[in-house]
Design an enzyme around this catalytic site. Structure first.
Site, short mmCIF file in Angstrom:
data_model
loop_
_atom_site.label_atom_id
_atom_site.label_comp_id
_atom_site.label_asym_id
_atom_site.label_seq_id
_atom_site.Cartn_x
_atom_site.Cartn_y
_atom_site.Cartn_z
N TYR A 76 0.84 -1.21 0.00
CA TYR A 76 0.00 0.00 0.00
C TYR A 76 0.87 1.25 0.00
CZ TYR A 76 -3.71 3.28 0.84
OH TYR A 76 -4.58 4.32 0.69
N PHE A 128 -7.25 21.85 -24.18
CA PHE A 128 -7.59 20.44 -24.30
C PHE A 128 -8.85 20.22 -23.45
CE2 PHE A 128 -7.56 15.94 -23.24
CZ PHE A 128 -7.56 15.43 -24.52
N THR A 129 -9.69 19.30 -23.88
CA THR A 129 -11.03 19.14 -23.28
C THR A 129 -10.99 19.02 -21.76
OG1 THR A 129 -10.84 16.78 -23.74
CG2 THR A 129 -12.06 18.10 -25.34
N ASP A 219 1.74 20.58 -20.13
CA ASP A 219 1.01 19.35 -20.44
C ASP A 219 1.95 18.52 -21.32
OD1 ASP A 219 -0.51 17.31 -21.47
OD2 ASP A 219 -2.32 18.53 -21.71
N LYS A 262 -0.22 7.98 -23.34
CA LYS A 262 0.15 8.37 -24.72
C LYS A 262 1.63 8.04 -24.93
CE LYS A 262 -3.97 10.48 -24.15
NZ LYS A 262 -4.13 11.81 -23.69
N ARG A 386 -13.41 15.81 -33.71
CA ARG A 386 -12.80 16.91 -32.96
C ARG A 386 -13.30 18.20 -33.61
NH1 ARG A 386 -12.41 15.44 -28.31
NH2 ARG A 386 -10.55 14.48 -27.47
N PHE A 453 -18.95 15.01 -25.96
CA PHE A 453 -18.57 14.16 -27.09
C PHE A 453 -18.45 12.69 -26.72
CE2 PHE A 453 -14.17 13.70 -25.72
CZ PHE A 453 -14.01 14.81 -24.91
C1 LIG Z 1 -5.23 12.62 -23.08
C2 LIG Z 1 -4.82 13.99 -22.75
C3 LIG Z 1 -5.06 14.55 -21.50
C4 LIG Z 1 -5.85 13.84 -20.42
O1 LIG Z 1 -5.28 12.69 -20.02
P1 LIG Z 1 -6.12 11.38 -19.57
O2 LIG Z 1 -5.05 10.40 -19.26
O3 LIG Z 1 -6.97 10.99 -20.73
O4 LIG Z 1 -6.92 11.75 -18.38
C5 LIG Z 1 -4.58 15.82 -21.27
N1 LIG Z 1 -3.94 16.52 -22.22
C6 LIG Z 1 -3.70 16.01 -23.44
C7 LIG Z 1 -2.99 16.83 -24.46
C8 LIG Z 1 -4.14 14.74 -23.76
O5 LIG Z 1 -3.94 14.26 -24.99
#
Ligand SMILES: *Cc1c(COP(=O)(O)O)cnc(C)c1O
Length: 461
Positions: A76, A128-129, A219, A262, A386, A453
């Protein structure tokens, strides 16, 4: 040697294990799409032939990463894998403090809650969303300061992720530095079509923000891909490795949010990375409420191990050349077929310009959504909208946000598909293009309140 010969790259790996995919009939796809409300997010993956919905969590792990899973220390507290991950973040990205989170948005939530007060303004190189939503939920307002070229799908400017310094200066003059907790800088800019920011520009952003004591939160979801584009296109970087350039990018910022799903090629995971000890204290405190103890933050020990290995792999020059090379292969192929795409081709996917593809449709009938549905019907290839659906509604007026870019994203998972898959995709898009006149738009029949979306439903007009 004539430069037309020896142009090909090949993947720096061979295949050890395969996963079957299924080819459906058009009738089966029609039924599946109808059940999914014409939203590709709502399709079952088993009904999909080639899945280009996203590169998030869909990449193939290496044998080393799979071996790493077996070394999971599921204690843990104080798991050894946490310390491996911390070491990798320090070594490759240079950030001092690590707070693991279940994925990128977990980190966005924490940093937004810590840094943003009601009435604050957060300038960024396009939104970004999930990032913007967390800024808004914390009481802030996002302001786009990306260069105009980023909003123009025809512009071939190589660094469309750059910040317009005049726009940033105007935001500072208008609101005052004390209302700007940080500038949000994404590498690469997803919503602009996977476009990189240059180091020259980032350095200028650093100088400007330093003058006002404003932080930069990075980011860094696709920082390796951005670093590769700098190596390829920015003067003075051809001889530097992707790892060196990545480090240079990170060193110009104060902290970072990471979706490890990613670049870093794990199926789940993310983190917040910081240099400031006090901020780290606050973040470490907060992660316990929302994610988990600060040495796992919503990740299993084994996942942290696979991530630590994935970070190192993601920065290898051979890997990233093949990864971006495959995306560009598909992009060039679509371009040859006359498909209107965002130029230059980005690093994680090819973005079709749905306005140019379907000039007879207005944004009110969701052209990109309709095109994504049509591509699925044609061949079982799954893509993502998008455009106006992703852009959501204006928080004050309740109207749709009408973004300039109305795109369908063909996102390529890392190390998953072959060149033959790319050929099938390109041929399918080209055959839909040939019959585009019969594509009608959609109407939205169900609209969720947040990030619509993902779950919205549609009917054909
Ligand atoms: C995917 C993404 C996020 C969010 O990350 P999650 O792991 O999906 O929560 C933030 N910024 C960018 C540019 C992304 O592509």
């Amino acid at each position: 040697m004539p430069h037309t010969i020896k142009q090909s790259w090949a993947e720096p790996y061979k295949i050890k294990m395969v996963e079957p995919v299924f080819i459906t009939t058009r009738e089966e796809r029609e039924q599946a799409l109808q059940q999914a409300g014409y939203n590709t997010f709502l399709l079952r993956s088993e009904d999909v032939y080639i899945d280009l919905l996203t590169d998030s969590g869909t990449s193939a792990m290496s044998d080393r990463q799979w071996a790493g899973l077996m070394l999971g220390d599921e204690a843990y507290a104080g798991s050894r894998n946490f310390y491996h991950l911390e070491e990798a973040v320090r070594k490759y990205y240079g950030y001092r403090y690590l707070v693991p989170t279940h994925q990128g948005r977990g980190a966005e939530h924490i940093i937004s809650q810590i840094l943003i007060k009601k009435g604050d303004v957060i300038p960024g190189n396009m939104y970004f969303t999930t990032t913007r939503l967390h800024q808004e939920l914390a009481g802030g307002k996002f302001v786009d300061v990306i260069i105009d070229e980023a909003h123009d799908p025809e512009s071939t400017y190589p660094f469309k992720g750059d910040v317009d310094l005049d726009k940033l200066q105007q935001v500072i003059d208008m609101y005052g530095a004390e209302r700007i907790p940080y500038v949000a800088i994404a590498t690469t800019v997803n919503m602009a079509g996977g476009q990189p920011i240059s180091l020259a520009n980032l350095r200028q952003v650093r100088e400007l923000t330093a003058r006002y004591g404003i932080k930069i939160i990075h980011d860094m979801t696709r920082v390796a891909e951005n670093a590769f584009m700098i190596q390829q296109k920015e003067e003075g970087y051809a001889a530097k490795s992707v790892a060196e350039i990545t480090r240079e990018i990170c060193d110009l910022t104060d902290g970072a949010t990471m979706s490890a799903k990613k670049d870093a090629m794990v199926n789940i995971g993310g983190f917040l990375a910081l240099n400031d000890a006090d901020l780290y204290d606050e973040a470490r405190n907060m992660v316990v409420i929302y994610e988990g103890l600060h040495t796992y933050g919503g990740m299993a020990g084994r996942d942290m191990e696979a991530l630590a290995i994935g970070i190192a792999e993601s920065l290898q020059d051979d890997h990233i050349r093949a990864r971006v090379g495959q995306v560009h292969y598909l992009g060039n192929k679509l371009h040859e077929y006359g498909v209107p795409i965002v130029k230059p081709v980005g690093t994680h996917g090819v973005f079709i310009d749905a306005r140019a593809f379907l000039p007879h449709l207005s944004q009110d009938v969701f052209p990109a959504q309709a095109l994504a549905a049509e591509l699925y019907l044609d061949s079982g290839v799954r893509t993502m909208e998008r455009g106006v659906v992703s852009a959501g509604r204006n928080r004050e007026t309740g109207e749709h946000n009408y973004p300039k870019l109305e795109l369908v994203r063909l996102t390529i998972p890392r190390r998953v598909y072959t060149q033959a898959h790319m050929d099938v995709v390109a041929e399918s898009v080209a055959s839909v293009l040939a019959e585009r006149d019969r594509i009608k738009g959609l109407k939205m029949v169900y609209e969720p309140k947040y990030l619509r979306f993902f779950q919205a439903r549609f009917e054909p007009l």
